[in-house]
Design a protein around this motif. Sequence first.
Motif, PDB file in Angstrom:
ATOM      1  N   GLN A 161       0.842  -1.193   0.000  1.00 14.23           N
ATOM      2  CA  GLN A 161       0.000   0.000   0.000  1.00 14.23           C
ATOM      3  C   GLN A 161       0.878   1.244   0.000  1.00 14.23           C
ATOM      4  OE1 GLN A 161      -1.258  -2.771   1.885  1.00 14.23           O
ATOM      5  NE2 GLN A 161      -2.578  -2.914   0.093  1.00 14.23           N
ATOM      6  N   SER A 162       0.407   2.268  -0.690  1.00 14.90           N
ATOM      7  CA  SER A 162       1.165   3.518  -0.756  1.00 14.90           C
ATOM      8  C   SER A 162       0.884   4.389   0.462  1.00 14.90           C
ATOM      9  CB  SER A 162       0.802   4.285  -2.026  1.00 14.90           C
ATOM     10  OG  SER A 162      -0.531   4.767  -1.942  1.00 14.90           O
ATOM     11  N   ASP A 168      -2.437   6.025   0.125  1.00 17.46           N
ATOM     12  CA  ASP A 168      -3.567   5.201   0.550  1.00 17.46           C
ATOM     13  C   ASP A 168      -3.749   5.277   2.064  1.00 17.46           C
ATOM     14  OD1 ASP A 168      -4.071   4.385  -2.049  1.00 17.46           O
ATOM     15  OD2 ASP A 168      -2.870   2.562  -1.873  1.00 17.46           O
ATOM     16  N   THR A 188     -13.983   8.814  -5.931  1.00 19.08           N
ATOM     17  CA  THR A 188     -12.557   8.507  -6.018  1.00 19.08           C
ATOM     18  C   THR A 188     -12.354   7.164  -6.704  1.00 19.08           C
ATOM     19  OG1 THR A 188     -12.107   9.736  -3.985  1.00 19.08           O
ATOM     20  CG2 THR A 188     -10.449   8.138  -4.685  1.00 19.08           C
ATOM     21  N   HIS A 247      -8.007   2.144  -5.983  1.00 20.11           N
ATOM     22  CA  HIS A 247      -6.551   2.150  -5.922  1.00 20.11           C
ATOM     23  C   HIS A 247      -6.064   0.745  -5.570  1.00 20.11           C
ATOM     24  CE1 HIS A 247      -6.795   6.704  -5.006  1.00 20.11           C
ATOM     25  NE2 HIS A 247      -6.427   6.519  -6.257  1.00 20.11           N
ATOM     26  N   GLU A 256       5.683   3.676  -6.436  1.00 21.46           N
ATOM     27  CA  GLU A 256       4.925   4.631  -5.619  1.00 21.46           C
ATOM     28  C   GLU A 256       5.416   6.056  -5.845  1.00 21.46           C
ATOM     29  OE1 GLU A 256       3.883   5.625  -0.937  1.00 21.46           O
ATOM     30  OE2 GLU A 256       5.263   3.989  -1.422  1.00 21.46           O
ATOM     31  N   GLU A 278       4.348   7.348  -9.284  1.00 19.16           N
ATOM     32  CA  GLU A 278       2.926   7.693  -9.373  1.00 19.16           C
ATOM     33  C   GLU A 278       2.606   8.943  -8.558  1.00 19.16           C
ATOM     34  OE1 GLU A 278       0.813   3.518 -10.640  1.00 19.16           O
ATOM     35  OE2 GLU A 278       0.420   4.291  -8.626  1.00 19.16           O
ATOM     36  N   GLU A 300      -7.103  11.386 -12.804  1.00 23.13           N
ATOM     37  CA  GLU A 300      -7.019  10.638 -11.550  1.00 23.13           C
ATOM     38  C   GLU A 300      -6.795   9.151 -11.771  1.00 23.13           C
ATOM     39  OE1 GLU A 300     -10.059  11.299  -8.697  1.00 23.13           O
ATOM     40  OE2 GLU A 300     -10.095  13.464  -8.957  1.00 23.13           O
ATOM     41  N   GLU A 301      -7.160   8.651 -12.946  1.00 19.29           N
ATOM     42  CA  GLU A 301      -7.008   7.218 -13.208  1.00 19.29           C
ATOM     43  C   GLU A 301      -5.826   6.991 -14.133  1.00 19.29           C
ATOM     44  OE1 GLU A 301     -10.697   4.519 -12.845  1.00 19.29           O
ATOM     45  OE2 GLU A 301     -11.301   6.139 -14.182  1.00 19.29           O
ATOM     46  N   ARG A 307      -1.934   4.350 -14.299  1.00 24.83           N
ATOM     47  CA  ARG A 307      -1.065   3.368 -13.660  1.00 24.83           C
ATOM     48  C   ARG A 307       0.316   3.443 -14.302  1.00 24.83           C
ATOM     49  NH1 ARG A 307      -5.102   3.199 -11.154  1.00 24.83           N
ATOM     50  NH2 ARG A 307      -6.460   1.408 -10.682  1.00 24.83           N
ATOM     51  N   SER A 340      -7.868  -0.769 -16.340  1.00 28.25           N
ATOM     52  CA  SER A 340      -7.790  -1.381 -15.026  1.00 28.25           C
ATOM     53  C   SER A 340      -7.635  -2.897 -15.179  1.00 28.25           C
ATOM     54  CB  SER A 340      -9.057  -1.069 -14.215  1.00 28.25           C
ATOM     55  OG  SER A 340      -8.981  -1.643 -12.939  1.00 28.25           O
TER      56      SER A 340
END
Length: 271
Positions: free
Chosen positions: A62-63, A66, A177, A180, A202, A205, A215-216, A218, A266
């Motif tokens: 996890q970032s 997050d 949102t 993620h 991380e 990004e 916002e979307e 990768r 995604s």
Amino acid sequence: MSINPLEVDEKWQTLLRLLTQRAGQGLALAFSGGVDSSLLAYAARRSLDGRVTAVYFRTPLQSAADHRQAESMAAEIGCRLMVVREQPLALAPVAANQRARCYYCKRLLLGRLRSVADSLSVASIADGSNADDALSPRPGNRAAQELGVWRPLAEAGLNKEEVRYLARRAGLSNWQTPAHPCLASRFPYDTPLDEEQLRRVEEAEEYIATLGLGEEFRLRAHGELCRLELQPQYIAQAAARAEELSACLRELGYKYATLDLQGFYSGSMDR
């Protein structure tokens, strides 16, 4: 799919009723800070008179962003947040980034959720899976079923679109949102994972998020090469800043930086 407000209201009342009936003594909730677990925490706080503990698992997958989101949403909702550190990379299938990594990771974290609940003398444990999630063949679903994790949103029949509708109506700031997924999803399956590679993605990004490219997106990592997926309307804008982007990515350790002309998708590593 269009929203039927009357039907969604019925599902919302079903959710509140289920929470009261099945978790009246309290609930330990696996909490990511995303819209699903946030709506469930909001509903539980209302129906259980605050007897809900949101449990956020802080792992190398996890970032930091997050983690900040989870803390912010727990404060916004007004529920207790417990941050629990875990190390799923200690599990060989996760470190090897096998296709079933989510199963092993989920089983570790949800098993820890049960331990946390026991320490709090809480019988009920739940996650924020919605009705759409319950229908998908996700490896993590099997872990939740094996460990008896309750899925109130799914049981109430609430799908993702309805969850976002209710979150917006409740005034939750994260109602739209994007999802993620964990940082492991940026790597091809069977590519060994380590904390250095995860942190590199991380940081990249975090930098890309400051450029106004939507916002979307990768950053997919393929060894020395990284591949940036953006929503199609931002590809030309990114191409115009190619020199700046590539310089930053090279500084982070990528020898080659590419822009995926097919755009953001995604789950593209599952194709």
